[in-house]
Design a protein around this motif. Sequence first.
Motif, mmCIF file in Angstrom:
data_model
loop_
_atom_site.group_PDB
_atom_site.id
_atom_site.type_symbol
_atom_site.label_atom_id
_atom_site.label_comp_id
_atom_site.label_asym_id
_atom_site.label_seq_id
_atom_site.Cartn_x
_atom_site.Cartn_y
_atom_site.Cartn_z
ATOM 1 N N MET A 84 -16.602 -13.343 -59.695
ATOM 2 C CA MET A 84 -15.828 -13.016 -60.899
ATOM 3 C C MET A 84 -16.659 -12.238 -61.908
ATOM 4 S SD MET A 84 -12.660 -13.854 -60.719
ATOM 5 C CE MET A 84 -12.208 -13.708 -62.444
ATOM 6 N N ASP A 85 -17.969 -12.397 -61.852
ATOM 7 C CA ASP A 85 -18.857 -11.684 -62.768
ATOM 8 C C ASP A 85 -18.958 -10.202 -62.428
ATOM 9 O OD1 ASP A 85 -20.388 -11.927 -65.095
ATOM 10 O OD2 ASP A 85 -22.262 -12.046 -63.991
ATOM 11 N N ASP A 86 -18.575 -9.824 -61.202
ATOM 12 C CA ASP A 86 -18.695 -8.434 -60.753
ATOM 13 C C ASP A 86 -17.397 -7.652 -60.865
ATOM 14 O OD1 ASP A 86 -21.324 -8.810 -60.112
ATOM 15 O OD2 ASP A 86 -20.980 -9.102 -57.965
ATOM 16 N N LEU A 87 -16.300 -8.330 -61.128
ATOM 17 C CA LEU A 87 -14.998 -7.684 -61.057
ATOM 18 C C LEU A 87 -14.547 -7.182 -62.422
ATOM 19 C CD1 LEU A 87 -13.151 -10.197 -58.714
ATOM 20 C CD2 LEU A 87 -14.263 -8.051 -58.076
ATOM 21 N N ALA A 88 -14.069 -5.960 -62.449
ATOM 22 C CA ALA A 88 -13.477 -5.377 -63.660
ATOM 23 C C ALA A 88 -12.072 -4.913 -63.289
ATOM 24 C CB ALA A 88 -14.325 -4.217 -64.162
ATOM 25 N N LEU A 89 -11.111 -5.837 -63.361
ATOM 26 C CA LEU A 89 -9.771 -5.550 -62.876
ATOM 27 C C LEU A 89 -8.865 -5.004 -63.977
ATOM 28 C CD1 LEU A 89 -9.201 -8.653 -60.602
ATOM 29 C CD2 LEU A 89 -10.045 -6.399 -59.979
ATOM 30 N N LYS A 90 -7.941 -4.151 -63.587
ATOM 31 C CA LYS A 90 -6.980 -3.568 -64.508
ATOM 32 C C LYS A 90 -5.814 -4.532 -64.723
ATOM 33 C CE LYS A 90 -9.350 0.292 -64.558
ATOM 34 N NZ LYS A 90 -10.128 0.693 -65.733
ATOM 35 N N SER A 91 -4.959 -4.184 -65.675
ATOM 36 C CA SER A 91 -3.830 -5.056 -66.012
ATOM 37 C C SER A 91 -2.844 -5.189 -64.858
ATOM 38 C CB SER A 91 -3.109 -4.520 -67.252
ATOM 39 O OG SER A 91 -2.664 -3.193 -67.026
ATOM 40 N N ASN A 92 -2.815 -4.200 -63.959
ATOM 41 C CA ASN A 92 -1.901 -4.279 -62.823
ATOM 42 C C ASN A 92 -2.582 -4.864 -61.587
ATOM 43 O OD1 ASN A 92 -3.558 -2.055 -62.412
ATOM 44 N ND2 ASN A 92 -2.002 -0.903 -61.296
ATOM 45 N N SER A 93 -3.712 -5.539 -61.786
ATOM 46 C CA SER A 93 -4.435 -6.176 -60.687
ATOM 47 C C SER A 93 -4.332 -7.687 -60.807
ATOM 48 C CB SER A 93 -5.913 -5.764 -60.698
ATOM 49 O OG SER A 93 -6.051 -4.371 -60.530
ATOM 50 N N GLU A 94 -4.255 -8.346 -59.673
ATOM 51 C CA GLU A 94 -4.231 -9.806 -59.626
ATOM 52 C C GLU A 94 -5.400 -10.280 -58.770
ATOM 53 O OE1 GLU A 94 -1.331 -13.511 -58.164
ATOM 54 O OE2 GLU A 94 -0.512 -11.485 -58.419
ATOM 55 N N ILE A 95 -6.072 -11.328 -59.222
ATOM 56 C CA ILE A 95 -7.208 -11.869 -58.480
ATOM 57 C C ILE A 95 -6.942 -13.331 -58.149
ATOM 58 C CG2 ILE A 95 -8.420 -12.368 -60.636
ATOM 59 C CD1 ILE A 95 -10.096 -11.498 -57.314
ATOM 60 N N THR A 96 -7.195 -13.693 -56.900
ATOM 61 C CA THR A 96 -7.138 -15.088 -56.466
ATOM 62 C C THR A 96 -8.475 -15.423 -55.818
ATOM 63 O OG1 THR A 96 -4.749 -14.974 -56.064
ATOM 64 C CG2 THR A 96 -5.956 -16.790 -55.030
ATOM 65 N N ILE A 97 -9.092 -16.479 -56.285
ATOM 66 C CA ILE A 97 -10.367 -16.934 -55.727
ATOM 67 C C ILE A 97 -10.131 -18.235 -54.973
ATOM 68 C CG2 ILE A 97 -12.678 -17.825 -56.270
ATOM 69 C CD1 ILE A 97 -12.511 -14.874 -56.825
ATOM 70 N N LEU A 98 -10.669 -18.326 -53.770
ATOM 71 C CA LEU A 98 -10.712 -19.617 -53.099
ATOM 72 C C LEU A 98 -12.145 -19.884 -52.670
ATOM 73 C CD1 LEU A 98 -9.595 -19.635 -49.407
ATOM 74 C CD2 LEU A 98 -9.653 -17.510 -50.674
ATOM 75 N N SER A 99 -12.473 -21.163 -52.576
ATOM 76 C CA SER A 99 -13.856 -21.501 -52.266
ATOM 77 C C SER A 99 -13.955 -22.915 -51.729
ATOM 78 C CB SER A 99 -14.723 -21.376 -53.519
ATOM 79 O OG SER A 99 -16.070 -21.737 -53.253
ATOM 80 N N SER A 100 -14.904 -23.100 -50.857
ATOM 81 C CA SER A 100 -15.349 -24.450 -50.524
ATOM 82 C C SER A 100 -16.134 -24.988 -51.709
ATOM 83 C CB SER A 100 -16.247 -24.398 -49.285
ATOM 84 O OG SER A 100 -16.964 -25.612 -49.133
ATOM 85 N N MET A 101 -15.987 -26.279 -51.972
ATOM 86 C CA MET A 101 -16.829 -26.934 -52.977
ATOM 87 C C MET A 101 -17.967 -27.687 -52.292
ATOM 88 S SD MET A 101 -13.915 -28.355 -55.622
ATOM 89 C CE MET A 101 -15.097 -28.798 -56.919
ATOM 90 N N GLY A 102 -18.006 -27.626 -50.975
ATOM 91 C CA GLY A 102 -18.998 -28.365 -50.205
ATOM 92 C C GLY A 102 -20.298 -27.621 -50.004
ATOM 93 N N LYS A 103 -20.395 -26.397 -50.509
ATOM 94 C CA LYS A 103 -21.626 -25.628 -50.384
ATOM 95 C C LYS A 103 -22.529 -25.945 -51.577
ATOM 96 C CE LYS A 103 -19.999 -23.461 -46.696
ATOM 97 N NZ LYS A 103 -18.739 -24.193 -46.464
ATOM 98 N N ALA A 104 -22.544 -25.070 -52.572
ATOM 99 C CA ALA A 104 -23.425 -25.272 -53.728
ATOM 100 C C ALA A 104 -23.051 -26.514 -54.530
ATOM 101 C CB ALA A 104 -23.387 -24.039 -54.632
#
Length: 331
Positions: free
Chosen positions: A191-211
């Motif tokens: 999320m720190d690397d993304l610069a999304l426009k207003s017409n962009s949608e971001i969905t993040i999924l992740s394991s919580m079992g790593k870090a």
Amino acid sequence: MQIHHLPGRTLKIGAKEWLYFSGTAYLGLAIHPLFQEKVIEGIRKYGLNFGGSRRSNMQLAVFTETEERLADWLGLEAAITVSSGSLAGQLLIKYLEQQHHCHYSPSVHPALLGNGPKTVGTQSEWILQLTRPSFTPSTKDVFLTSSLDPLYGQHYDFSWIENLSQRGHTHLVIDDSHGLGILGKEGIGIMDDLALKSNSEITILSSMGKALGVPGGFIAGKKKLIQKLWDSPFFGGASPIIPAYLHAFLESQDLIRRQRIQLQENIKYFKSMIPEVGYFQQIPQHPVFYVKEAGLVPYLQKAQILLSSFHYPSAQDPLVNRIVINAAHTH
């Protein structure tokens, strides 16, 4: 190698102690006494397990509190937790494939693969296909990828999404299991690397079992999407994360920050001690060092140093050899 304890900076094989440079417990939380105490505290409060549906008429607040914390951490509208990162992938893709046209990158984890056509080739070739002049994305298109390559230590560039978003709506789904908690400001990962426009949608999924040391996973994104996942039979029929671990996660935010700082210090120290001879490939500030010279693995085993070395993703694929640093390591 069969062992009977959880390794940290070392492990025992028979009567011998080995130095351990493998696994995905990047922040060393699974063996940290303070984190273990918080898990035990959570067990006393919530019991060993909660096997009911999240949608029952009795709901534990710790789930909602964790989901609000995750969404706020990433700067997204809402989040939903499930009992594993793989289940998070399956929950999400079962919904998306019914509603959208899914474009899978070659890096997508098997849990996030649906029934659509799979992409062959490299990540760069996939991006070239998406950014070809003749392609205009629509609200039906969803692009699924990993945030980085944790096997070969390769960073993925996401500047292409800005180019694509200028032509139409873009919905980007990123699996950040190996970056979350480690990379980016306050460990927010990709999320720190993304610069999304207003017409962009971001969905993040992740394991919580790593870090993060929690046996579970989550999806974060738009409230509308998260509500659809909440309403699905697949989610309603599944048991959630053991709540004691979520209690530990919420109560260990300062510890997680300290472990992240320690991990970065360990990575910096390790890099200062190895020669620049091209043996390794690494993403800056990431704890995985891909080993290009396979002979290094048996060489180090003679000195009772164990690296990560296994065939992936299938038993027929080549060996992937890596050095994995974690926050439990000492100089």
